[in-house]
Design an enzyme around this catalytic site. Sequence first.
Site, PDB file in Angstrom:
ATOM      1  N   CYS A   1      12.222 -35.608   4.286  1.00  0.00           N
ATOM      2  CA  CYS A   1      13.115 -35.557   5.438  1.00  0.00           C
ATOM      3  C   CYS A   1      12.310 -36.166   6.573  1.00  0.00           C
ATOM      4  O   CYS A   1      11.829 -37.289   6.418  1.00  0.00           O
ATOM      5  CB  CYS A   1      13.556 -34.132   5.715  1.00  0.00           C
ATOM      6  SG  CYS A   1      12.237 -32.912   5.672  1.00  0.00           S
ATOM      7  N   SER A   2      12.105 -35.475   7.670  1.00  0.00           N
ATOM      8  CA  SER A   2      11.261 -36.054   8.707  1.00  0.00           C
ATOM      9  C   SER A   2       9.799 -35.719   8.423  1.00  0.00           C
ATOM     10  O   SER A   2       9.023 -36.586   8.085  1.00  0.00           O
ATOM     11  CB  SER A   2      11.678 -35.525  10.079  1.00  0.00           C
ATOM     12  OG  SER A   2      12.975 -35.993  10.378  1.00  0.00           O
ATOM     13  N   ASP A   3       9.487 -34.438   8.538  1.00  0.00           N
ATOM     14  CA  ASP A   3       8.112 -34.043   8.291  1.00  0.00           C
ATOM     15  C   ASP A   3       7.904 -33.549   6.870  1.00  0.00           C
ATOM     16  O   ASP A   3       6.784 -33.329   6.438  1.00  0.00           O
ATOM     17  CB  ASP A   3       7.696 -32.954   9.289  1.00  0.00           C
ATOM     18  CG  ASP A   3       7.549 -33.529  10.684  1.00  0.00           C
ATOM     19  OD1 ASP A   3       6.982 -34.631  10.805  1.00  0.00           O
ATOM     20  OD2 ASP A   3       8.022 -32.895  11.645  1.00  0.00           O
ATOM     21  N   GLY A   4       8.998 -33.332   6.184  1.00  0.00           N
ATOM     22  CA  GLY A   4       8.867 -32.919   4.795  1.00  0.00           C
ATOM     23  C   GLY A   4       8.450 -31.483   4.633  1.00  0.00           C
ATOM     24  O   GLY A   4       7.826 -31.118   3.643  1.00  0.00           O
TER      25      GLY A   4
ATOM     26  N   ARG B   1      13.764 -29.324   5.296  1.00  0.00           N
ATOM     27  CA  ARG B   1      14.811 -29.704   4.340  1.00  0.00           C
ATOM     28  C   ARG B   1      14.233 -30.039   2.986  1.00  0.00           C
ATOM     29  O   ARG B   1      14.803 -29.719   1.949  1.00  0.00           O
ATOM     30  CB  ARG B   1      15.588 -30.899   4.895  1.00  0.00           C
ATOM     31  CG  ARG B   1      16.493 -30.492   6.019  1.00  0.00           C
ATOM     32  CD  ARG B   1      17.043 -31.691   6.732  1.00  0.00           C
ATOM     33  NE  ARG B   1      16.135 -32.127   7.789  1.00  0.00           N
ATOM     34  CZ  ARG B   1      16.503 -32.881   8.817  1.00  0.00           C
ATOM     35  NH1 ARG B   1      17.759 -33.290   8.898  1.00  0.00           N
ATOM     36  NH2 ARG B   1      15.645 -33.244   9.729  1.00  0.00           N
TER      37      ARG B   1
END
Lengths: 651, 717
Positions: free
Chosen positions: A330-333, A336
Site C-alpha cells: 500500500c503506501s508504507d506497507g 492495508r
Amino acid sequence: VENVRLLDRLCSRKAVLGTLYLTATHVIFVENGSETRKETWVLHSQISSIEKQATSATGCPLLIRCKNFQVIQLVIPQERDCHDVYISLLRLARPVKYEELYCFSFNPKLDKEEREQGWKLVDLNEEYNRMGVPNNYWQICDVNRDYRVCDSYPTEVYVPKSATAHIIVGSSKFRSRRRFPALSYYSKNNNASICRSSQPLSGFSARCLEDEQMLQAIRKANPGSDFIYVVDTRPKLNAMANRAAGKGYENEDNYSNIKFQFIGIENIHVMRNSLQKMLEVCELKSPSMSDFLWGLENSGWLKHIKAIMDAGIFIAKAVAEEGVSVLVHCSDGWDRTAQVCSVASLLLDPYYRTMKGFMVLIEKDWVSFGHKFNHRYGNLDGDPKEISPVIDQFIECVWQLMEQFPCAFEFNERFLIHIQHHIYSCQFGNFLCNSQKERRELKIQERTYSLWAHLWKNRADYLNPLYRSDHSQNQGTLHPQIAPCNFLYKFWSGMYNRFEKGLHPRQSVTDYLMAVKEETQQLEEELEVLGERLANLQKSQLCDDKVESKQQDESKQLRLFTSNNSLANTPQEYSNDLKSFPSRSPSQGDEEDSALILTQDNLKSSDPDLSANSDQESGVEDLSCRSPSGGGCLPSEDSGKDSDEAVFLAG
Amino acid sequence: EIHIKEPVEKEVNPRLLPGELLLCEASTVYKYMQEDGSNRGTYGKLVCTNFKISFLDDDSASDDNEPEFKNKIVGENDVTLQCVDQIYGVYDEKKKLLTGQLRKYPERLIIYCKDLRVFNFCLRYTKEEEVKRIVSGIVHHSQTPKLLKRLFLFSYASAAPNNTDGRNGTVMFDTLEDWRDELERTKGNVKFKAVTTNEGYRVSEKLPLYFVVPICISEESILKYEGRGIPIWCWSCHNGAALLKMSAFPKEQDDSTSQMQKAFLDGIYKTISKPPYELLKVDDLSSSLPSLQDIQTAYTRFKQLFLIDNSTDFWATDVKWFSLLESTNWLEIIRRVLKKAVEVAECLERQHTNVLLIEETATDLCCVITSLVQVMMDSYSRTKLGFQSLIQKEWVIGGHSFLDRCNHLHKSEKEEAPVFLLLLNCVWQLVQQYPPAFEFTETYLTVLSDSLYVPVFSTFFFNSQHQRDTSASGESLKTQSGPFRFLTVWDWSVQFDPKAQAFLNNPFYAEKPKPDKSQRKTARFKHQRQLSLPLTQAKPSTKRGFFREETDHLIKNILGRRIGKFINSSDEPPNNLKEFYDSWHSKPIDYHGLLLPRIDGPEIKVWAQRYLRWIPEAQLHGGGTIAVTAKILDLMEEVQSLQVKMDEEHSQAVSGDVPSVTTPRNSARLSSLFPFALLQRQSVKPALPTSTWKDLEDEDDLVRRDDEFLDLSGDMS
C-alpha cells in the site's frame, strides 16, 4: 468520589448509585447497596475519550468512551469533584512513557521461567519452517541485522535465494521507509508466495534496477508461473497522488512480467471516520429500522470490510488456483498490506484457522512486520490522526468469515473479542510499540507477559465446538464468494454493542454445544474414576469370592442408572442446565480478572472467567455436595463401556 | 398417502397428481440457468396442467443424485399456478408484463414466483404453434380470474378421496369440543363460554361455527349486529387476563344508527369491565398499525430485491443493499408489529388487563397480533402442534380471507395483502433470536410459507369456515359422493418423507422438563456436576433469584415513588412498556415462559433462508447456518444409533451385526442455500481477473476430496 450514579444507556432511569475510585491503572465503580457490590473496572488505557457535559440539577454528567466500545455515563453530584475526575482521567488516559502502561505493573504471579515459556509459545522461525522455507527458492537473509536496512522490519526476513544483498539493499532504497519486498506466506504445494513491501519511489519516471531484479527474483522463486501479480491495495487515485510526492506504484513497462492490480481500500483516515459514524449509530437509543440501516450504509463500514475481504480473496485465488505469486503493498506497507496478507493467509491455510495458528498469524503479519500498534491504537499520547481501527477491521473480517463458515474455525467469537480487548488494554506486552526494534530496546519480553500464553492457558473457553479438524473444509482453502455480496456482511453487534446487556443475544448455539462438550468431559473424567474403582474392585473380587453375588446385584442396578444417564445425552437434555446458562460478557470477566490481579489476592487470576463474586462460593458448595463419583454404586464393565461410547459421540 | 402415477411413456412425461390434467405443452424449450449471463441451460419440455407449470428436462438422467430434502408434490422445476407471481415476455430485449390476451408471442418467458424463484425460458427453438399455445395457456391459467370451483383443490379431492385423518394432534377448532378444551387448557372457562349461536351460520358467514365469548354476553346481542361489536375470546393468560378481538362497526352515515351502535358498544364495554372481569384496554389496530395497503406496498418492494433474473441486476442491487432494504419499509413494519405485540403482552402480563383488539373484520392484523402474543406468552404455541393449532384457531377457523389476501383467484388486486406472511416473518424473528424456545425450525416456517400456494391442501384456500363448508358439500353434490374431505397442510408426510421432515424439527429445542421422577433425578445430578467444574460458564446470573432481587431492589430504592405513579397513571404507557421490556431482558430467559423479541433496529433481520435461497450469488459452499444444522443432525443421528446399539447390548440381545454408525452427512458439500437450491452450480462470474474457469475444475476437485473423506471415515468406524 461517593454517591456517583452510573447510568444505563438503554434506559436512563435505571441508574445505580455507587462510589467511584481512580487508581493508578483503573477507573473503578463500586455499586452501593446490593450484597454483591457489583464492580465495574475500566483500564485507563481503554479510555478513548472523556466528555464533560452541561451540569444539570442532579449533578455533573461525565461520559467515558472506551476503545472496546463500552460507553460509561456517570453523574457526579459535585461539579468540583467532576472536574477533578475529568482532569485526572485526561492525564491518566494519555500516558507519555511506555513505563506508565499497565503491562509493566501487571503481575499474574508467574515465575520467570513461565514467563519465558509464554513468550516462546509463538515462534516465527518454527512457523516459516512449517510453511516450508528455507528451501531451494527461499532463504533467510541477515541484511537487516541490527535493523541496518529497515528499522520497522524484523531482523530475520525471508527473500528469494537469487536476491543478493546488493539487490535487497538497492531495492530497499527505492521503497518507502526502506520496506523492501519480503516473504509473508509461502504455499508449499505450488511454490506460489505472498510477498509484502511498501510503495516504490517511482514518482513519474524513476526506475531502480535492483528493485526490478528483486521482483524478478520473486517470480523466479516460483518456477511454475511466468508472471507475478503486484497488488496495490490503495484506490488508484490515492496512488496517483503519491506519484507527485516522488512515490507511487510500479510501471508495468519497467518491470518484466508483472500484472498490476489496484484494489481500492481506503486510507486510515477514512476508516477512522467510518468507524466513528458507525459507532454513532450504535449509540442511538433504540434505533428504528431506518436509523440503523441508513446509518450503517452511510458509515460505509461494511463496504470497507468487504474491500479488504475482496483483496484477500483475490490474492488467495491467485495463489491457490492460478499458482501465481503476489507482491502486496500500500503506501508504507504496514496497514492495508498487513490486513490483506493476513486475510489471504487465513483463507489459504487451515492452520491459521486454528487457535495457535491465528496467534502465529498476528505475530507474523502484524507484530513482526512493524504494524504501528502504538500509533494506531493510541497507547501513548500521540497524534490523534494516527489512530485508526486497522486491526479491528482484520478481526472483523475474521468474524465475518466465521459467520459464513461456522465450522471452519477452531476458535470462537470470544477469542476475537478478547484479542481486540487486549490490543488496547496494554495489559500484555505483545502489542506495545511500533516495531520489533523498539520492543527489543524496551526489553518487553523480560518486563511484561505474553497474551498468547494467557489465551492458550484458557483455550477451553475459546474453542468452537463446531470445529472438526478432520473436516475436509478445514484441510484446504476456504472458498468464499468470488465477489462476496453485501448482504452476506452483517453488523457485528457482539463486538460493537457488546456492553449493552439488553441487546445481547444470550444463548447461542455455540454456547449450547460448549455446555454439551464440557458435560462430556466431566463424564469422561468420571468414567476414568469409575474405571479405576472397577479395577480395584476386580482385584478384591479375586480375593473374595463370597461377595460376588451381591455385587452382581449392584452392577445390575448401576447398569440401569448409567443407561438413564446416557439416555439423557441428547442435546435437549441440556436445556435444564442451560436455562441458567447465559452467555457471559467476556471482557467483563477480564476486567474482574484484572481487578483480582490488582488486589493481588487471588492466584487464579489468570482465568478470565472466574468472577470475583459470590460465584465461586456456589462452585465450592456444589463441589462439596457432589458425592464422589456416584457414591457407593459399583460399576459393571459394560455399562462403563457404554457411557464411554456416549461420551465419544458427543465429543 | 398420495399415489403418484408412474410416467406412462418415456421419461419426459410429467408426473401428474390424481385429478391433474395436462392442458398444453411445448417441446425444445430452453431453460436458462438463471444465475449468469452465459446463456447456459438445458433443453426440455414446458407443460402446463390445471395444477402447475412444469419444465421437464430432456436428459433427466441425473436422478441418481436424489436430494435429501425434496418436496413430493412440487418439484424443483414445478410452479403451481397459484405460486406464479408475474409473467414477463421478452420482445427484442424488452421486458413486457403478460396478463390477458396476447397479440404477439415473446421469444423469452420469465416467470417470477411467489416463493421467489425466477424461471427463464427461451422459446426461440420452439414451434410457433406450440409457443402460442403454451404462452397463452400459462398466462390464462395463472393470471386471469378464476372461479373457486376451478381450483385444483376440488379436482384433487374428488380424484383422490382422502381417507387418512392426518390431523396428527393438531387441534382444528371445527368442533365445540376443541374450543372447550382450549378454554380449559388456558383456564379461561370461568369467565368465558363457547357458544353455538352461529350453528347454521345464523349470526354471520364470516364467523366460525363455534366461538368463545364472555359468559355475560347474551345470544340476542350476538345476533343483533351479525356478531359485530361482540368481544370474541382468543386466549387467556395464566393470571386470568384475556386477549379479545372484535370486529368494528362500519362508519354509518345515519346518525341514529350510529347512536344506537354506540349505545350498544357502551353497554358491552360496561358489562365486560365489571368484575369478575379485569380492567379493559381497547386498541384499535386500524389506527395503531400500518394499513393493509402499506403492508402490501412494502412487501411488493421488498420481494423485488430478491426476484433477480440476472447477475447484472443482482450486483446493481448489492451496491446499495442497506438503503434499498430500508426504503422498502418492510423490516420497519415487522418491527412495529412486534412492538405492538410486546405492548399487548405487557398489558396482559403485568397490568392484568384484558386487551380488546378492534379491526374492521377482526381477521387481518388482529390475527397477526393475537397469534404473536400467544407465541410470545404461551410456550405451547412454540411447539409444532401448538403452533399449528394456533394457526387453525386464529387464521383458518378465525376467518382470515386467505383466498382474497393471497389473490389465489385473481379476483381483485386491491384485496391482496401478505398478512399471513407478515406473521411468519415476525415469528421467524423470534425463532432466530431464541432458537431453543421453538420446536420447529426456520425451514419449517419457510416450507409453511411455500404451502400457501399449494392447492392440494384446503388450509389456505378459503376465506372462511362457511365458505369451506358450503363448497365442500355443494361441489360434492354434483359428483354424488360424500362431502369432500380435503387434505390439511399439517399432514407433512404428504409433502415430505420422514428424512426431509427431520429438517423441520429443531434439535436444539429445550423440551419442557418432564415431571417424571427418575428423569428429574438425573437432571439434578447433572446440574450439580455442571456447576462443580471451575471452567463452567456459570456467571452470577445463574441464580434467577439474584436478578429478581436486584430489580426489586432497584424499583424500591431508586425509583421509589415514581414507579407507583406509573402504575396508576395510564398517560405514560411508553415508559411503562420500556420498563417491562428492559426488566425482562435483564433477566435470564425461561424458554418455557414469556418470550419478548428484541425490537431495536439492529436486531430485526432479513429472513435469509426464505428470501435468498434461490440466489446463487448469495451462496456459500460449505458455509451458512445450515452447516451448523447439518452438524447437529449428524450428532443426533449418531446419538440415536448409539442408543440403539446400547439398548441391544442391555437387553442381552445376540451380539451379531452391530449396526454401523450412520455416515455423517457431508456438510462440507452442502451450500448455504441447502435445503432449497440444490442442484444449482456455483455461479462463475469473474469479478477480478484471477477468477478463471479453473473455478469449476476446482469445484469438482473439492467434491472428489469429500468423497475420499467419506471413505476414510467409513474405514475408521
